[in-house]
Structure formats: structure tokens, C-alpha cells
Design an enzyme around this catalytic site. Structure first.
Site, short mmCIF file in Angstrom:
data_model
loop_
_atom_site.label_atom_id
_atom_site.label_comp_id
_atom_site.label_asym_id
_atom_site.label_seq_id
_atom_site.Cartn_x
_atom_site.Cartn_y
_atom_site.Cartn_z
N ASP A 233 0.88 -1.16 0.00
CA ASP A 233 0.00 0.00 0.00
C ASP A 233 0.92 1.21 0.00
O ASP A 233 2.10 1.13 0.30
CB ASP A 233 -0.96 -0.01 1.20
CG ASP A 233 -2.16 0.90 0.92
OD1 ASP A 233 -2.07 1.75 0.00
OD2 ASP A 233 -3.19 0.78 1.60
C1 BGC Z 1 -4.99 3.28 -0.21
C2 BGC Z 1 -5.03 2.26 -1.31
C3 BGC Z 1 -4.81 2.95 -2.63
C4 BGC Z 1 -3.49 3.68 -2.59
C5 BGC Z 1 -3.15 4.40 -3.88
C6 BGC Z 1 -3.77 4.19 -0.28
O1 BGC Z 1 -3.95 5.28 0.55
O2 BGC Z 1 -5.05 2.64 1.04
O3 BGC Z 1 -6.25 1.58 -1.31
O4 BGC Z 1 -4.87 2.03 -3.69
O5 BGC Z 1 -3.54 4.65 -1.57
O6 BGC Z 1 -3.92 5.52 -4.07
#
Ligand code: BGC
Length: 726
Positions: A233
Site C-alpha cells: 500500500d
Molecule cells: C490506499 C489504497 C490505494 C493507494 C493508492 C492508499 O492510501 O489505502 O487503497 O490504492 O492509496 O492511491
């Protein structure tokens, strides 16, 4: 490209080139290796559509016209359809548009289990039941990947709250992990063949999930045979050595000093400084690059003909509309108030700010730059045409209160600051308190205005619920109450107009106790995508017969939730999942706790009778023993409709603690008025297993099992019994 050719490519890459492939060189892309024809790997959020594009190294919306997309119903809406074909179609649409936008991987779907109704991201997930999630995620992933785009199933694992999401350390039993929190991911990998998995921000048993040997190397790769790419993540990596050794392939983050990422320069320095065994480190890096090249190869990024994608043809619109239609859940319809008869309504009052609000741009990384979004008000107006006067009153005042992902002033998008936030439950700042005061004053004025208008309307529809100030990434709700003074407004409206149709648009359960007994007609719609408003209007006026069923229990209040009663929520630095396997209906059922609406619940404008359940154990299927279950279903009402028939399994004399019953099969059945059909479903061995913590494996105890035919987790309509052994 053959495996040998991939190996040859790896042999030609320098260490720097390899390292460049395993970390972000932009917020959503890695670096390619031009001299060898390896393109960069481009990703994009997310579950509700392909997210808008940002500048490569600044959280600035590029602001161009080429990133408008279809806005799909959120995942909880999709799960509420209980329709696997729609999950496949929605995934297909997402994959197609992702390709149209030139993406290689779409950061979706989100499938974390709804452990608490307060989790800010419940709307991005598929409810509380591992079987339902598994059945919906597989066709979704397949739909995405049919377009030469990788799905990235997230967030692996136990990312069940936003409060302290970056660091909270989850303590969960092995059994609950295996029975409740992992099956969706396992199905996505083993059956859906997902090419991407995103690690979660939080820790499990003391280690961050993005570099967790047990989760990534042992379970995902060794046990499930995952051959795709593991992606962190954004900002979920905290240690170079762990990231190197413990199974992470690609590090992504929200900061623009890309060379400083853990799996960038620090990794090279670590090798140079001999802080790791060089041979092992290089082999691990090769392994990561191999996973990436394998996926690139499968997506035809290295050779062959690749799908071009595209969007929004007539068929896409039909998919979006049908998904929205089938997601809407009719919760109450006393005295047959619904559907409304448009011929009898000369003047219609629509009350509620959600009638007039577009939700696509909110929610955190699930935000969408939608081609369009039909609000409920527009849908109703368009359906009734010029024959009915539609009067709109907001009824309550919504001045966005606490959306931490709104533009902050410091940066264009909250994501830039997302690693610095104290992700507590809704934080109320001084400014927010002042806003709330203003809001209360305005609410009173709006309320009186709506009540006055209700007096002379032929029908009143209320459309309220939540917004992405509440259903949002980065924070949980502090309670299940409806915001913006809606409880009072609904109660007052029901006094003036007892036949007011109450409609809620939200992504997670809300507490309705203030007025639930008084409301006669209650409809629950989700953030239902760009066709959502028209679908809702069609349901309210009977053009469409509702067929959505809740993918999660609606408890009476957040305090009843097992995470609070038996476990901990939100916990502190640690959170103990003391409720174990008793999540959602598994708890409410077993411990006999009343709920507002049970898991699987949903009414129709017609009536269904299901009877005659019979079961037969089949000895010699390819997978081993299985059970064939049949029953008859009739539509005894006067219009066509669909019922979700649910089969729960209950161990009659359990040798270990088990939930009273568990969902193990379902089918959405469409019947014309008066039609009867025999339906047959299969239960495989997994329907009878539980995870045995002594042998660390799934096990079946030989004995008697009840098979319950049900309309929802509370309404069992027929039962049969079988003897099952391994
Ligand atoms: C989120 C993810 C997301 C990623 C990219 C993170 O803050 O938890 O679900 O895909 O950002 O935007």
C-alpha cells in the site's frame, strides 16, 4: 514470451535497472528499461472506476479532459446484488476503461471483511461474509483481467479499520484469520487467478503486512501458488531488509523522493555495505523482477497483441444501470406504500440533501472523475417527466465537516498528507465545531421549510444517509448515527406524513432506531454509480422490482457489534480480535442478539415461496465428496422479480465452537409472476470444514449437518439434514 526469454531479460538487467523496476518512480508507476523494451508498470485506483491522473511527482490533478470515466457502484453495492454475472461485468468494464486509459494494473477490488460497521472504507468492500466475498471477487477479478489489465486485490490482510491504520497491530487467532479474513484473498488467487495483491498498512502479529513473511511468502506464494505481483500500500513499507526478504515485489508510496524509497537506493546501499548476504539479496531481487516480468508478459506488455480497452458504449451503461438496480435493498414496505403510483401524484416533494448530491468525487483514493452522475433528484425528475411537479427541499444542511481527504491547502489532495495523519475516528477541529454550530442553525430553518412543503404534496420521498465525509478512507465514523440532524428531520416528517418514503444513500450501516418503527417504507441505496439516481427512481416508482440483499448485518447500534462486545475496537496500538470467528451474523445468530436488519435481508414487490429442500451426498466428484441440494421456488405474487435463495450449513453436534450457521451457497433466481422452478446448488467439501488450530489445517468432522434454506440469516424457510464425512 517464453519463460526462458524472461530469464534472458533478467540476465541482461543491471542491478540499478532491476531496483528501478521494484519501486515507484512516480506516484502510480515504476521505471521501465527502455534499452530492453521493458515498459514502466502503470497502476491506478481503484474500486469504483479508474481514478483521475495526477502529475507524476506531485499530488496535482492534471486537470485534463482525458481522464473522465464511468463511475461504478461501490463494492458494497455490488455485493448487495448477490449477482456473480454483474460482478464479472463490472470488473470487465473497469478493466476495459483501465486499458483505455493506458493502465497495467487497477488497484481493486477491495475485499476486507466488515468487522465493524464504523470502518470508514466499508463502502469499498464487499460486506461481512467470507463466502459471499469469495463468490463475488472471483468473477470481478476475471472480468478485469480479461482486458489485459491486472487486478490488485486489497488490502491483504486484516485491514478492518481506518483508525490508526498505518500502524495498528492486529492480534487475531489463526482460526479467525483462516476462516474469516483470508478466504476472499485465497479465492481471488486460486480461483480468480489475480495477478496482483496489495499489502495492508497495518501490522499482523507485530509485523507490517506489506513485508510479512507468513502472509506473503508462506501463505500467498507457497500455499496458494500466487504467481503475480505483491504491491505495497502507498507508504506501507517500513524496512528495507524485511521488504527484500519477506515477499514484497513492488514498493509504492505517496512521497516524491522516489530514490529514497526503502526498495530503492537504501537497498543498493545495504548490499554494498554488506548488511545482507549479497547472493541472497540478488536472488531475491531477481525473484521480484521475475514476478513483474511474468505479469507483464501475461498482459502482453512485452510482446503479442494487447487489448486497447475503451469505454462507455451502450452496453456499459446497461451494466452500470443494472448493477445499481439490483443493489438497491427494500428494507420495509408496510401497507404496500411502494411502489409509488406516478399517475396519482401531481405534486411530489423530495426532501434531503443526498437527493441532490453527487458522491463520485469523494471517499479518498476511491474518488472518481465521473463522466456524469445522475442524482436521485435528477432520476426522479426524468422518470416522471413533465406530468408531475417535483418540489425539492434539502431538509438538512450539509456543510462538509471533516473530510480529511478534501483539499487541505497544503496540498492538492489529502493523499499527500496521508502518512502524517493521526488516523483517529472523525477528528473534530475548532473550525469543524464552528461549522457544526452553523449547521445546526441552518438545519432548523431547512427542517421547517421541508415540513411546510410536506403538507400539500401528494407524496413525500426523503433521500438522506451518509456522505464521503463519513464513508471515507483515513478515518472511521465515531458512531452509527445519521449526521446533519437527519434523525429529527425524519421523525418530524413522519409525523406530518406517515407515508413518507425514507431512502438512505450510504456505504455502511446506520442507526435507524430513532424512527425505524414509524417508517413504513424504507429503501437503502448505496453509492450506486453514475446511473444510481435513475435506478433508485425506477425502484421507487415500480419500473424495477428491487432485488438487493444486505451483504452485512445492520445492527441496532454500533455498540452491539461483536468487535466491541467480545473483542476490541478501535483498540490502541494493538487491537485484539477477541470475537474470533464470531463476525457479523455469526455473532448475532449464535449469541441471539437482535439486529435492525439481518445479513442477506431484502424485500421485493412480489412474494416468493421456497420449499422442499432435499439433499444428496455425491461420493465421486472430481474434488471428492460433495452435496447436491435442491428445492423449489415459486413467485406467488403478481409481478416478475428475483429472490436470493441462501443455503446455510449448521453442524448439529459441533466438536469445537462453531457459529450457529454459515452461508455456503446462494443463487439469485429470477421468476415471472406465477412461475415455479426447481433449483439445484452444490456444496463442496469446504462447506463443512473449519480451521483446526492444532493441525493448522482445514478439517471436516464426520457427523450430522443441517442444511437451512433461507431468505436471510434470520428467516429460515426449510431444513434438511445429511450425514457428512471426509
Ligand atoms: C490506499 C489504497 C490505494 C493507494 C493508492 C492508499 O492510501 O489505502 O487503497 O490504492 O492509496 O492511491
Amino acid at each position: 514470451m517464453t519463460k526462458e526469454k524472461i530469464e534472458k531479460l533478467i540476465a541482461q538487467l543491471t542491478l540499478q535497472e532491476k531496483v528501478d523496476m521494484i519501486h515507484g518512480n512516480g506516484f502510480f508507476t515504476t521505471k521501465g528499461v527502455e534499452r530492453l523494451g521493458i515498459p514502466p508498470f502503470k497502476t491506478s485506483d481503484g474500486p469504483r472506476g479508474v481514478r483521475k491522473d495526477f502529475e507524476n511527482d506531485a499530488w496535482k490533478d492534471i486537470g485534463l479532459s482525458y481522464d473522465y470515466v464511468s463511475y461504478l457502484p461501490c463494492n458494497s453495492a455490488l455485493a448487495a446484488t448477490w449477482n456473480r454475472a454483474l460482478a464479472h461485468a463490472a470488473g470487465g468494464l473497469l478493466g476495459k476503461e483501465a486499458r483505455g486509459r493506458g493502465k497495467d494494473m487497477i488497484l481493486a477490488p477491495g475485499i476486507n471483511i466488515m468487522r465493524t460497521p464504523l470502518c470508514g472504507r466499508s463502502f469499498e468492500y464487499m460486506g461481512e461474509d467470507p463466502y459471499l466475498v469469495s463468490e463475488m471477487v472471483v468473477p470481478f477479478v476475471q472480468g478485469v483481467e480479461e482486458n489485459d489489465v491486472a487486478a490488485c486485490v486489497k488490502h491483504y490482510a486484516v485491514n478492518n479499520q481506518e483508525t490508526r491504520r498505518l500502524d495498528v497491530d492486529v492480534d487475531v487467532s489463526e482460526r479467525a484469520l483462516r476462516e474469516i479474513y483470508l478466504p476472499g484473498f485465497e479465492a481471488a488467487v486460486r480461483k480468480g487467478n489475480a495477478k496482483g495483491i496489495m499489502g495492508a498498512y497495518n501490522k499482523l502479529g507485530g509485523t507490517h503486512c506489506c513485508h510479512h513473511d507468513g502472509l506473503l511468502n508462506q501463505i500467498l506464494r507457497k500455499e496458494w501458488g500466487f504467481e503475480g505481483i505483491t504491491v505495497s500500500d502507498w507508504g506501507g513499507v517500513h524496512d528495507t531488509k524485511e521488504a527484500l526478504m519477506n515477499g514484497l515485489d513492488m514498493e509504492m508510496s505517496v512521497t516524491s523522493d522516489f530514490d529514497a524509497y526503502y526498495m530503492a537506493d537504501p537497498l543498493i546501499r545495504m548490499i554494498e555495505n554488506k548488511e545482507v548476504d549479497k547472493k541472497t539479496a540478488l536472488a531475491k531481487i531477481d525473484e521480484k523482477v521475475r514476478h513483474i516480468l511474468n505479469v507483464m508478459n501475461l498482459l502482453h506488455m512485452l510482446d503479442g497483441e494487447r487489448s486497447a480497452g475503451g469505454y462507455n458504449d451502450y452496453n456499459d451503461k446497461a451494466i452500470l444501470r443494472q448493477t445499481a438496480r439490483e443493489s438497491i435493498v427494500l428494507l420495509k414496505n408496510d401497507k404496500g406504500i411502494l411502489p409509488l403510483d406516478r399517475k396519482k401524484i401531481k405534486k411530489l416533494l423530495v426532501v434531503g440533501e443526498n437527493a441532490n448530491r453527487q458522491h463520485a468525487p469523494g471517499g479518498g483514493s476511491a474518488e472518481i472523475k465521473a463522466l456524469y452522475e445522475i442524482t436521485p433528484l435528477l432520476g426522479i425528475q426524468m422518470l416522471l417527466g413533465g406530468n408531475t411537479e417535483v418540489v425539492y427541499k434539502p431538509g438538512y444542511y450539509n456543510e462538509d465537516v471533516g473530510n480529511i481527504w478534501a483539499n487541505t491547502g497544503d496540498s492538492e489532495n489529502g493523499q499527500a498528507d496521508s502518512l502524517n495523519q493521526d488516523n483517529g475516528t472523525a477528528q473534530v477541529s475548532q473550525g469543524a465545531l464552528e461549522k457544526q454550530k452553523r449547521q445546526q442553525e441552518m438545519n432548523e430553518k431547512y427542517l421547517q421549510d421541508a415540513l411546510l412543503a410536506a403538507g400539500d404534496a401528494d407524496a413525500v420521498i426523503f433521500v438522506g444517509g451518509l456522505t464521503h465525509d463519513y464513508d471515507t478512507e483515513g478515518q472511521d465514523r465515531s458512531d452509527m448515527k445519521l449526521p446533519y440532524g437527519q434523525d429529527r428531520l425524519i421523525s418530524e416528517l413522519l409525523k406530518v406524513r406517515p407515508d413518507t418514503v425514507v431512502t438512505l444513500v450510504a456505504g455502511s450501516p446506520v442507526d435507524m432506531s430513532a424512527w425505524l418503527d414509524d417508517a413504513k417504507a424504507l429503501v437503502y441505496s448505496w453509492y450506486a454509480g453514475m446511473e444510481g439516481g435513475i435506478a433508485l427512481a425506477e425502484v421507487l416508482f415500480g419500473e424495477v422490482n428491487p432485488s438487493g440483499h444486505l451483504p452485512e448485518t445492520f445492527p441496532v447500534s454500533g455498540k452491539d457489534c461483536p468487535a466491541v462486545v467480545l473483542g476490541e475496537y478501535p483498540g490502541g496500538d494493538k487491537v485484539s480480535y477477541g470475537e474470533g470467528i464470531y463476525v457479523g451474523y455469526r455473532y448475532y445468530d449464535t449469541f441471539d442478539v437482535s439486529v435492525a436488519f439481518p445479513f442477506g435481508y431484502g424485500l421485493s414487490y412480489t412474494d416468493f415461496v421456497m420449499t422442499g429442500i432435499r439433499a444428496e451426498v455425491i461420493e465421486d466428484t472430481a474434488q471428492g465428496k460433495s452435496v447436491k441440494v435442491s428445492f423449489d421456488i415459486s413467485n406467488t405474487g403478481s409481478r416478475a422479480g428475483a429472490q436470493v435463495a441462501q443455503i446455510y450449513v449448521a453442524d448439529k453436534y459441533p466438536k469445537v465452537k462453531k457459529a450457529a450457521k454459515e452461508l455456503k451457497a446462494f443463487e439469485k433466481i429470477y421468476l415471472e409472476a406465477g412461475e415455479t422452478r426447481e433449483v439445484t446448488l452444490m456444496l463442496e467439501r469446504e462447506a463443512f470444514t473449519y480451521f483446526d488450530e492444532e493441525s493448522h489445517s482445514f478439517k471436516v468432522d464426520a457427523g450430522s449437518y443441517m442444511l437451512l434454506l433461507a431468505k436471510n440469516a434470520e428467516e429460515i424457510v426449510d431444513v434438511t439434514e445429511i450425514e457428512f464425512s471426509v
